[in-house]
Scaffold this active site. Structure first.
Site, mmCIF file in Angstrom:
data_model
loop_
_atom_site.group_PDB
_atom_site.id
_atom_site.type_symbol
_atom_site.label_atom_id
_atom_site.label_comp_id
_atom_site.label_asym_id
_atom_site.label_seq_id
_atom_site.Cartn_x
_atom_site.Cartn_y
_atom_site.Cartn_z
ATOM 1 N N ASP A 62 104.375 -37.303 42.601
ATOM 2 C CA ASP A 62 103.148 -36.271 42.150
ATOM 3 C C ASP A 62 103.299 -35.928 40.626
ATOM 4 O O ASP A 62 104.769 -35.817 40.207
ATOM 5 C CB ASP A 62 103.512 -34.889 42.844
ATOM 6 N N SER A 128 84.548 -36.988 32.002
ATOM 7 C CA SER A 128 83.223 -36.820 33.035
ATOM 8 C C SER A 128 81.891 -36.634 31.952
ATOM 9 O O SER A 128 82.224 -35.680 31.240
ATOM 10 C CB SER A 128 83.329 -35.939 34.141
ATOM 11 N N TYR A 153 86.724 -27.123 37.517
ATOM 12 C CA TYR A 153 86.758 -28.701 37.610
ATOM 13 C C TYR A 153 86.357 -29.140 36.419
ATOM 14 O O TYR A 153 87.052 -29.773 35.516
ATOM 15 C CB TYR A 153 86.083 -29.216 38.663
ATOM 16 N N LYS A 157 88.306 -30.874 32.602
ATOM 17 C CA LYS A 157 88.071 -32.043 31.890
ATOM 18 C C LYS A 157 87.920 -31.875 30.431
ATOM 19 O O LYS A 157 88.454 -32.496 29.568
ATOM 20 C CB LYS A 157 86.762 -32.630 32.457
HETATM 21 N N1 UFG Z 1 72.549 -34.650 46.157
HETATM 22 C C1 UFG Z 1 71.832 -34.560 47.167
HETATM 23 N N2 UFG Z 1 72.120 -34.448 48.291
HETATM 24 C C2 UFG Z 1 73.459 -34.634 48.687
HETATM 25 C C3 UFG Z 1 74.565 -34.859 47.634
HETATM 26 C C4 UFG Z 1 73.903 -34.979 46.426
HETATM 27 O O1 UFG Z 1 70.702 -34.506 46.825
HETATM 28 O O2 UFG Z 1 73.776 -34.461 49.852
HETATM 29 C C5 UFG Z 1 71.872 -35.067 44.750
HETATM 30 C C6 UFG Z 1 72.441 -33.995 43.805
HETATM 31 O O3 UFG Z 1 71.500 -32.775 43.752
HETATM 32 C C7 UFG Z 1 72.388 -34.731 42.491
HETATM 33 C C8 UFG Z 1 72.566 -36.070 42.725
HETATM 34 O O4 UFG Z 1 72.477 -35.934 44.298
HETATM 35 O O5 UFG Z 1 71.075 -34.725 41.838
HETATM 36 C C9 UFG Z 1 74.080 -36.440 42.500
HETATM 37 O O6 UFG Z 1 74.908 -35.532 42.941
HETATM 38 P P1 UFG Z 1 76.559 -36.023 43.222
HETATM 39 O O7 UFG Z 1 77.070 -34.692 44.112
HETATM 40 O O8 UFG Z 1 76.986 -37.365 43.647
HETATM 41 O O9 UFG Z 1 76.889 -35.981 41.604
HETATM 42 P P2 UFG Z 1 76.708 -34.977 40.732
HETATM 43 O O10 UFG Z 1 76.002 -35.358 39.507
HETATM 44 O O11 UFG Z 1 76.383 -33.642 40.921
HETATM 45 O O12 UFG Z 1 78.355 -34.933 40.282
HETATM 46 C C10 UFG Z 1 78.911 -35.702 39.382
HETATM 47 C C11 UFG Z 1 80.470 -35.910 39.577
HETATM 48 C C12 UFG Z 1 81.089 -34.812 39.323
HETATM 49 C C13 UFG Z 1 80.629 -34.198 38.005
HETATM 50 C C14 UFG Z 1 79.336 -34.007 37.915
HETATM 51 C C15 UFG Z 1 78.719 -33.615 36.610
HETATM 52 O O13 UFG Z 1 80.551 -36.224 41.111
HETATM 53 O O14 UFG Z 1 82.430 -35.164 39.142
HETATM 54 O O15 UFG Z 1 78.706 -35.302 38.222
HETATM 55 O O16 UFG Z 1 78.330 -34.572 35.707
HETATM 56 F F1 UFG Z 1 81.199 -33.155 37.681
#
Ligand code: UFG
Length: 343
Positions: A62, A128, A153, A157
């Site tokens: 860890d 990120s 979170y 970063k």
């Molecule tokens: N989405 C859906 N349905 C789902 C999951 C996601 O429609 O079940 C959509 C979200 O609304 C978004 C896109 O898919 O429009 C991508 O979503 P993710 O959760 O896969 O990714 P994010 O862009 O929200 O998150 C990513 C990283 C995080 C980071 C974030 C912001 O996973 O670590 O980008 O940059 F913080």
């Protein structure tokens, strides 16, 4: 290849860490993996060994445990570290902020201070695109101002980037690179390593592959009334193997002493915005299946659109995303099938 150096990979049993370990080994580096297995399996280290045909030094450590970490510094002669070890669930970080600040920042400060103490110069940090928040101008460049973080979170970063910048400024012999990842997806083409979220996935592609595998009933598309071409959010989806190779390029730059400043930042993405609908229809097409999905409300905290301007990484690191979205979404499904034993 001989003469290449050793890289310590914290969180190397995780999704991005394991793919990066493979690419480092392929490029001739020796790799030491440490991981506390809090959100990963030691099987992925076995996967790294199977893919590369090399034995990997792996210890369950860890990074918050300074004494254990010191033993690793005493035992191995690395001159670079890639620090992946961190918690990454945005929603959980809102419910348990201390867990995130404690883990993500203490582990990073431990790494940085031991690198300094032991005279090991090169620190690569997993940052990120979350640091850009809802940016005014798209695509975002590395000089686009960061927005105040909307989750603990995201804040870890930003704070870790600042810690690294300040330490590089203050301490001679400490070099840092922060890679700002956009949305990493896909798996190694061997299907021996990939993303394995515990519980219900937060991210889009693991939710899609689990829905295709029948583990989830229906995919919710979070919002179709955004000001985007098809109303769904736009993101920059980067293949995890391409992303892993960006780390190798960054370590090459640091170990070759080519950095122009001793703290540098690079966006790591494809430069192409893809909507949620485009992603899911591409997934259906390349894998020849139908996904049950429905439109639901927006997810709080989601930005409508973010994608990368990648010319700095292209020109300075000599790195470019190569995989097509089709290839990447095929690899994601191959991995899910392998994990679930689906023929
Ligand atoms: N989405 C859906 N349905 C789902 C999951 C996601 O429609 O079940 C959509 C979200 O609304 C978004 C896109 O898919 O429009 C991508 O979503 P993710 O959760 O896969 O990714 P994010 O862009 O929200 O998150 C990513 C990283 C995080 C980071 C974030 C912001 O996973 O670590 O980008 O940059 F913080």
């Amino acid at each position: 290849m001989s003469g290449k150096r050793t890289v310590l990979v914290s969180g190397g049993a995780g999704y991005i860490g394991s793919h990066t370990a493979v690419e480092l080994i392929n490029a001739g580096y020796n790799v030491v993996i440490i991981d506390n297995l809090s959100n990963s399996e030691s099987d992925s280290v076995t996967g790294v060994e199977q893919i590369t045909g090399k034995k990997v030094d792996f210890e369950v450590v860890d990074t918050c445990n300074t004494e254990r970490l010191k033993q690793v510094f005493d035992r191995y002669e690395f001159d670079s570290v890639i620090h992946f070890a961190a918690y990454k669930a945005v929603g959980e970080s809102m419910a348990e902020p201390l867990k995130y600040y404690q883990n993500n920042l203490v582990s990073f400060m431990n790494i940085v201070s031991l690198m300094k103490e032991y005279g090991r110069p090169n620190i690569l940090f997993s940052s990120s695109a979350t640091v850009y928040g809802d940016a005014e101008h798209l695509p975002v460049t590395e000089d686009t101002p960061r927005q105040p973080a909307t989750s603990p979170y995201g804040n870890t970063k930003q704070i870790a980037e600042d810690i690294l910048r300040d330490c590089c400024r203050a301490y001679a012999g400490v070099n840092g690179i922060a890679l700002r990842y956009f949305n990493p997806i896909g798996a190694h083409p061997s299907a021996l390593i990939g993303e394995l979220p515990r519980g219900v996935p937060n991210n889009l592609v693991p939710f899609i592959t689990q829905t295709a595998a029948g583990i989830r009933e229906c995919l919710s598309v979070f919002g179709n009334d955004y000001d985007t071409p098809d109303g769904t959010c736009l993101r920059d989806y980067i293949d995890v193997v391409d992303l892993a190779k960006a780390h190798v390029a960054a370590v090459d730059r640091m170990t070759a002493g080519k950095m122009e400043e001793n703290y540098e930042i690079f966006n790591i993405g494809t430069g192409r915005p893809v909507s949620v609908l485009e992603l899911l229809t591409t997934f259906e097409k390349v894998n020849d299946l139908k996904l049950p999905y429905r439109m639901t409300d927006r997810r709080p905290g989601d930005v409508p659109a973010v994608w990368a301007e990648t010319s700095r990484a292209n020109e300075v690191l000599g790195w470019k995303a190569e995989k097509t979205l089709e290839e990447t979404l095929r690899s994601a499904w191959e991995w899910e099938k392998k994990v679930r034993n689906i023929k």
